[in-house]
Design a protein around this motif. Structure first.
Motif, PDB file in Angstrom:
ATOM      1  N   GLU A   8       0.839  -1.205   0.000  1.00  0.00           N
ATOM      2  CA  GLU A   8       0.000   0.000   0.000  1.00  0.00           C
ATOM      3  C   GLU A   8       0.867   1.245   0.000  1.00  0.00           C
ATOM      4  O   GLU A   8       1.938   1.269   0.603  1.00  0.00           O
ATOM      5  CB  GLU A   8      -0.894  -0.001   1.246  1.00  0.00           C
ATOM      6  CG  GLU A   8      -1.833   1.170   1.350  1.00  0.00           C
ATOM      7  CD  GLU A   8      -2.727   1.106   2.590  1.00  0.00           C
ATOM      8  OE1 GLU A   8      -3.558   2.015   2.738  1.00  0.00           O
ATOM      9  OE2 GLU A   8      -2.595   0.166   3.404  1.00  0.00           O
ATOM     10  N   THR A  80      -1.220  -3.458  -5.398  1.00  0.00           N
ATOM     11  CA  THR A  80      -0.890  -2.321  -4.540  1.00  0.00           C
ATOM     12  C   THR A  80      -2.106  -1.415  -4.376  1.00  0.00           C
ATOM     13  O   THR A  80      -2.751  -1.038  -5.357  1.00  0.00           O
ATOM     14  CB  THR A  80       0.279  -1.498  -5.134  1.00  0.00           C
ATOM     15  OG1 THR A  80       1.422  -2.343  -5.266  1.00  0.00           O
ATOM     16  CG2 THR A  80       0.622  -0.316  -4.241  1.00  0.00           C
ATOM     17  N   LEU A  81      -2.410  -1.090  -3.117  1.00  0.00           N
ATOM     18  CA  LEU A  81      -3.514  -0.172  -2.811  1.00  0.00           C
ATOM     19  C   LEU A  81      -2.981   1.251  -2.730  1.00  0.00           C
ATOM     20  O   LEU A  81      -1.863   1.471  -2.255  1.00  0.00           O
ATOM     21  CB  LEU A  81      -4.152  -0.541  -1.473  1.00  0.00           C
ATOM     22  CG  LEU A  81      -4.768  -1.920  -1.351  1.00  0.00           C
ATOM     23  CD1 LEU A  81      -5.215  -2.160   0.087  1.00  0.00           C
ATOM     24  CD2 LEU A  81      -5.942  -2.055  -2.295  1.00  0.00           C
ATOM     25  N   THR A  83      -4.157   4.685  -0.950  1.00  0.00           N
ATOM     26  CA  THR A  83      -5.110   5.204   0.014  1.00  0.00           C
ATOM     27  C   THR A  83      -4.845   6.680   0.258  1.00  0.00           C
ATOM     28  O   THR A  83      -3.732   7.060   0.628  1.00  0.00           O
ATOM     29  CB  THR A  83      -4.993   4.430   1.346  1.00  0.00           C
ATOM     30  OG1 THR A  83      -5.151   3.034   1.078  1.00  0.00           O
ATOM     31  CG2 THR A  83      -6.035   4.879   2.345  1.00  0.00           C
TER      32      THR A  83
END
Length: 96
Positions: A8, A80-81, A83
């Motif tokens: 992330e 993959t995030l 945020t």
């Protein structure tokens, strides 16, 4: 040289850029004196809130410090995030 994926990429409530590796831990990265830090509780690398550098500059810096000082290539994966990352920054990171 080790390789690890990035789970992330986030900007937290404090304005820090945070990079969460999939498996590696960088407990002693503070010793590099590069303003890159490790959160041992939540297991992520982070920068200070940007002052002169952009978030993209900090992203590149963190990746390079991990590569050159910790001998590990961190790379984005298809999972993959992102945020709290503005769309333009996400595109810039993906283009690297």
């Amino acid at each position: 040289m080790k390789n690890d994926g990035i789970k992330e990429v986030a900007i937290d409530d404090s304005g820090r850029l945070c990079i969460f590796p999939e498996t590696e831990k960088f407990t002693y990265i503070y010793r590099t004196a590069t303003e890159v830090h490790w959160d041992n509780k939540d297991m992520f690398l982070y920068s200070p809130k940007p002052r002169e550098w952009s978030y993209l500059d900090w992203y590149k810096h963190i990746i390079n410090v991990v590569k050159n000082e910790c001998y590990c290539n961190l790379s984005l994966t298809k999972n993959t995030l992102f945020t709290n990352i503005p769309e333009i920054l996400k595109k810039e990171i993906l283009a690297l």
